[in-house]
Design an enzyme around this catalytic site. Structure first.
Site, PDB file in Angstrom:
ATOM      1  N   ARG A  38       0.796  -1.246  -0.050  1.00  0.00           N
ATOM      2  CA  ARG A  38      -0.100   0.024  -0.011  1.00  0.00           C
ATOM      3  C   ARG A  38       0.692   1.196   0.125  1.00  0.00           C
ATOM      4  O   ARG A  38       0.562   2.369   0.459  1.00  0.00           O
ATOM      5  CB  ARG A  38      -1.077  -0.023   1.072  1.00  0.00           C
ATOM      6  CG  ARG A  38      -2.170  -1.107   0.924  1.00  0.00           C
ATOM      7  CD  ARG A  38      -3.318  -0.912   1.813  1.00  0.00           C
ATOM      8  NE  ARG A  38      -4.325  -2.009   1.553  1.00  0.00           N
ATOM      9  CZ  ARG A  38      -4.193  -3.194   2.376  1.00  0.00           C
ATOM     10  NH1 ARG A  38      -3.192  -3.320   3.245  1.00  0.00           N
ATOM     11  NH2 ARG A  38      -4.933  -3.897   2.069  1.00  0.00           N
ATOM     12  N   LYS A  79       2.985  10.330 -12.646  1.00  0.00           N
ATOM     13  CA  LYS A  79       2.381   9.309 -13.605  1.00  0.00           C
ATOM     14  C   LYS A  79       3.149   8.139 -13.502  1.00  0.00           C
ATOM     15  O   LYS A  79       4.369   8.200 -13.824  1.00  0.00           O
ATOM     16  CB  LYS A  79       2.107   9.768 -14.918  1.00  0.00           C
ATOM     17  CG  LYS A  79       0.788  10.705 -15.182  1.00  0.00           C
ATOM     18  CD  LYS A  79       0.652  10.905 -16.834  1.00  0.00           C
ATOM     19  CE  LYS A  79      -0.665  11.506 -16.916  1.00  0.00           C
ATOM     20  NZ  LYS A  79      -0.825  12.138 -18.453  1.00  0.00           N
ATOM     21  N   GLU A 115      10.927  16.981 -26.271  1.00  0.00           N
ATOM     22  CA  GLU A 115      10.221  17.217 -25.097  1.00  0.00           C
ATOM     23  C   GLU A 115      10.479  18.756 -24.630  1.00  0.00           C
ATOM     24  O   GLU A 115       9.510  19.547 -24.419  1.00  0.00           O
ATOM     25  CB  GLU A 115      10.395  16.399 -24.093  1.00  0.00           C
ATOM     26  CG  GLU A 115       9.795  14.836 -24.365  1.00  0.00           C
ATOM     27  CD  GLU A 115       8.019  14.664 -24.396  1.00  0.00           C
ATOM     28  OE1 GLU A 115       7.487  15.488 -23.928  1.00  0.00           O
ATOM     29  OE2 GLU A 115       7.717  13.752 -24.960  1.00  0.00           O
ATOM     30  N   LYS A 136       6.660  22.214 -16.651  1.00  0.00           N
ATOM     31  CA  LYS A 136       6.022  20.781 -16.344  1.00  0.00           C
ATOM     32  C   LYS A 136       5.272  20.904 -14.796  1.00  0.00           C
ATOM     33  O   LYS A 136       4.069  20.582 -14.570  1.00  0.00           O
ATOM     34  CB  LYS A 136       6.723  19.802 -16.372  1.00  0.00           C
ATOM     35  CG  LYS A 136       6.231  18.453 -15.715  1.00  0.00           C
ATOM     36  CD  LYS A 136       5.907  17.488 -16.858  1.00  0.00           C
ATOM     37  CE  LYS A 136       4.821  16.259 -16.150  1.00  0.00           C
ATOM     38  NZ  LYS A 136       5.097  15.058 -16.948  1.00  0.00           N
ATOM     39  N   GLU A 144      -5.322  15.260 -14.448  1.00  0.00           N
ATOM     40  CA  GLU A 144      -5.876  15.662 -15.713  1.00  0.00           C
ATOM     41  C   GLU A 144      -7.306  15.706 -15.927  1.00  0.00           C
ATOM     42  O   GLU A 144      -7.711  14.871 -16.835  1.00  0.00           O
ATOM     43  CB  GLU A 144      -5.008  14.517 -16.741  1.00  0.00           C
ATOM     44  CG  GLU A 144      -5.005  14.952 -17.954  1.00  0.00           C
ATOM     45  CD  GLU A 144      -3.878  13.858 -18.750  1.00  0.00           C
ATOM     46  OE1 GLU A 144      -3.106  13.144 -18.401  1.00  0.00           O
ATOM     47  OE2 GLU A 144      -3.865  14.022 -20.031  1.00  0.00           O
ATOM     48  N   ARG A 161      -3.628  19.778 -18.002  1.00  0.00           N
ATOM     49  CA  ARG A 161      -2.584  18.664 -18.015  1.00  0.00           C
ATOM     50  C   ARG A 161      -2.405  18.294 -19.507  1.00  0.00           C
ATOM     51  O   ARG A 161      -1.132  17.706 -19.936  1.00  0.00           O
ATOM     52  CB  ARG A 161      -2.370  17.707 -17.092  1.00  0.00           C
ATOM     53  CG  ARG A 161      -1.558  16.674 -16.924  1.00  0.00           C
ATOM     54  CD  ARG A 161      -1.309  16.073 -15.700  1.00  0.00           C
ATOM     55  NE  ARG A 161       0.122  15.246 -15.799  1.00  0.00           N
ATOM     56  CZ  ARG A 161       0.574  14.661 -14.733  1.00  0.00           C
ATOM     57  NH1 ARG A 161       0.105  14.783 -13.477  1.00  0.00           N
ATOM     58  NH2 ARG A 161       1.889  13.938 -14.941  1.00  0.00           N
ATOM     59  N   ASN A 198       0.258  16.812 -23.790  1.00  0.00           N
ATOM     60  CA  ASN A 198       0.268  15.735 -24.806  1.00  0.00           C
ATOM     61  C   ASN A 198       0.623  16.456 -26.263  1.00  0.00           C
ATOM     62  O   ASN A 198       0.268  15.700 -27.372  1.00  0.00           O
ATOM     63  CB  ASN A 198      -0.851  14.917 -24.893  1.00  0.00           C
ATOM     64  CG  ASN A 198      -0.865  14.035 -23.458  1.00  0.00           C
ATOM     65  OD1 ASN A 198       0.074  13.670 -23.019  1.00  0.00           O
ATOM     66  ND2 ASN A 198      -2.127  14.050 -22.813  1.00  0.00           N
ATOM     67  N   HIS A 257       1.669  14.255 -29.088  1.00  0.00           N
ATOM     68  CA  HIS A 257       1.764  13.106 -28.870  1.00  0.00           C
ATOM     69  C   HIS A 257       0.689  11.973 -29.558  1.00  0.00           C
ATOM     70  O   HIS A 257       1.023  10.825 -29.404  1.00  0.00           O
ATOM     71  CB  HIS A 257       1.565  12.870 -27.200  1.00  0.00           C
ATOM     72  CG  HIS A 257       2.919  13.176 -26.515  1.00  0.00           C
ATOM     73  ND1 HIS A 257       3.437  14.440 -26.733  1.00  0.00           N
ATOM     74  CD2 HIS A 257       3.735  12.449 -25.617  1.00  0.00           C
ATOM     75  CE1 HIS A 257       4.682  14.345 -25.948  1.00  0.00           C
ATOM     76  NE2 HIS A 257       4.583  13.288 -25.249  1.00  0.00           N
ATOM     77  N   HIS A 302       2.223   8.719 -30.674  1.00  0.00           N
ATOM     78  CA  HIS A 302       2.130   7.427 -30.073  1.00  0.00           C
ATOM     79  C   HIS A 302       1.678   6.681 -31.320  1.00  0.00           C
ATOM     80  O   HIS A 302       1.989   5.263 -31.202  1.00  0.00           O
ATOM     81  CB  HIS A 302       0.882   7.584 -29.056  1.00  0.00           C
ATOM     82  CG  HIS A 302       1.536   8.060 -28.078  1.00  0.00           C
ATOM     83  ND1 HIS A 302       0.558   8.553 -26.868  1.00  0.00           N
ATOM     84  CD2 HIS A 302       2.591   8.179 -27.128  1.00  0.00           C
ATOM     85  CE1 HIS A 302       1.167   8.833 -25.698  1.00  0.00           C
ATOM     86  NE2 HIS A 302       2.284   8.595 -25.965  1.00  0.00           N
ATOM     87  N   HIS A 305      11.037   7.745 -28.661  1.00  0.00           N
ATOM     88  CA  HIS A 305       9.705   8.640 -28.297  1.00  0.00           C
ATOM     89  C   HIS A 305       9.851  10.038 -28.936  1.00  0.00           C
ATOM     90  O   HIS A 305       8.990  10.613 -29.524  1.00  0.00           O
ATOM     91  CB  HIS A 305       9.532   8.716 -26.862  1.00  0.00           C
ATOM     92  CG  HIS A 305       8.384   9.590 -26.133  1.00  0.00           C
ATOM     93  ND1 HIS A 305       7.058   9.131 -26.585  1.00  0.00           N
ATOM     94  CD2 HIS A 305       8.555  10.550 -25.585  1.00  0.00           C
ATOM     95  CE1 HIS A 305       6.480   9.967 -26.184  1.00  0.00           C
ATOM     96  NE2 HIS A 305       6.952  10.775 -25.539  1.00  0.00           N
TER      97      HIS A 305
HETATM   98  N1  GLY Z   1       3.909  12.954 -19.786  1.00  0.00           N
HETATM   99  C1  GLY Z   1       2.609  13.812 -19.800  1.00  0.00           C
HETATM  100  C2  GLY Z   1       2.354  14.040 -18.325  1.00  0.00           C
HETATM  101  O1  GLY Z   1       2.985  13.896 -17.469  1.00  0.00           O
HETATM  102  O2  GLY Z   1       0.907  14.217 -18.321  1.00  0.00           O
END
Ligand code: GLY
Length: 370
Positions: free
Chosen positions: A127, A149, A191, A233, A243, A248, A252, A255, A259, A272
């Site tokens: 946990r 994330k 990025e 960021k 998000e 947020r 992307n 992306h 992707h 990437h």
């Molecule tokens: N890499 C995208 C984010 O952290 O939301």
């Protein structure tokens, strides 16, 4: 962002889960001191990969040891194909075999995939463990290590299992970037360009003037570009951690198409950032049709990406392959795929629906750049 002699500090402001992103040169050996500063006093499990451990095991181990912290080093295989639940299960077992208990902590030492997996393990085993990110790639330093994330892939798609689980702090040593292969370093630059496009026109101009110095890995330029990116960021995550509001999702930018390129080629042919670089140009072209993004600003984006040597050569992939893949991804993700489109350099509009012929034109434009 504040600074002392050696460390640039950016706060990710999330109330009682706020934390600092510390960026500096030659600061990896301060990890033991910083663990103690954050009251992380138990055993430290360092999850990394063989290439990174070859370079940094001794420095991290002696820093932890010097500060009286017992450490255990666990190595996982690199690559998107190993970012799965099997790797997670192996780590659970190894950690328990090494008597890791609640109150101990986990450090992710490596690139974005290492951070995603280690963070997911930290979020879920017993946990939850305190978690620290020590990213060693550009991509991880400016993006993956910040914002919480964490997760792994399923055969059906990328990052389909995961959590939002914030680290206690992030320690980014730009000296670790000196050992990155040229192609990987350049890929991370995509990025950095993304941050300029989405939030900071002045930073875009800075990159136009300093990209060569950044590519030459001059410390001053790396420190500036990485800390500005971290600041953007951090600000975006601070506004929309989970998000939910669309803020947020501006991260992307580039992306959706990126992707599709990566997944169509099994995450092997393109890094990437290379895929995102093509995706940003495609989104820029869509912007010229949908948001009034000026054509000359698209030209500046293409020119900047060319300096970074992104080739836009997508081999035997066709625009139709990409469109099919985007439609498929949309189904898997519950019909939520939208585009982030620029309005001007430094400003984007999230969650924009784009008619398919406009997407097709944008892909034709990217293909014509090769
Ligand atoms: N890499 C995208 C984010 O952290 O939301």
């Amino acid at each position: 962002m504040s600074s002392d002699n050696t460390i640039l500090r950016t706060v990710v402001d999330l109330g009682d889960r706020s934390y600092e992103v510390c960026t500096g040169e030659g600061i990896l050996g301060q990890v033991g001191y910083m663990m103690r500063q954050h009251n992380l006093n138990g055993t430290v499990a360092v999850i990394s990969n063989p290439a990174v451990l070859d370079l940094y095991h001794d420095e991290v181990a002696s820093s932890l040891d010097d500060h009286g912290l017992r450490s255990v080093f666990l190595s996982i295989r690199e690559g998107e194909t190993h970012k799965n639940l099997d790797t997670v299960r192996h780590l659970y077992e190894e950690l328990l075999e090494n008597s890791i208990e609640r109150g101990d902590s986990i450090i992710a030492l490596g690139g974005g995939q290492t951070g995603d997996i280690a963070g997911f393990v930290a979020a879920t085993l017993l946990r939850g463990f305190d978690f620290v990110q020590d990213p060693t790639t550009v991509l991880a330093q400016v993006d993956a290590a910040i914002g919480g994330k964490v997760g792994v892939n399923l055969p059906l798609g990328k990052n389909l299992v995961g959590a939002f689980y914030q680290p206690r702090f992030v320690l980014s040593d730009v000296a670790t970037l000196m050992s990155l292969p040229e192609r990987e370093f350049r890929s991370g630059i995509a990025e950095i360009i993304k941050y300029a496009c989405i939030r900071d026109r002045e930073f875009f101009v800075y990159l136009e003037e300093n990209l060569e110095s950044l590519l030459a890995r001059e410390s001053r330029t790396m420190l500036h570009a990485i800390s500005v990116s971290c600041g953007i960021k951090a600000e975006v995550v601070g506004q929309d951690e989970l998000e939910l509001t669309g803020v947020r999702s501006i991260l992307n930018f580039g992306h959706t198409i990126g992707h599709a390129i990566e997944s169509l080629t099994g995450y092997r042919r393109f890094l990437h950032g290379e895929a995102v670089a093509a995706g940003m140009v495609a989104a820029g072209h869509m912007g010229t049709a949908v948001t009034g993004f000026p054509g000359e600003e698209l030209d500046r984006l293409v020119a900047l990406e060319r300096v970074a040597d992104f080739s836009f050569d997508l081999g035997d992939l066709s625009p139709d392959d990409i469109l099919d893949r985007v439609r498929f991804d949309k189904k898997v993700e519950g019909g939520r795929v939208r585009y982030v489109l620029p309005r001007r350099l430094g400003e984007v509009i999230p969650r924009t629906t784009v008619p398919e012929p406009v997407v097709h034109d944008a892909l034709d434009y990217v293909w014509a750049l090769t």
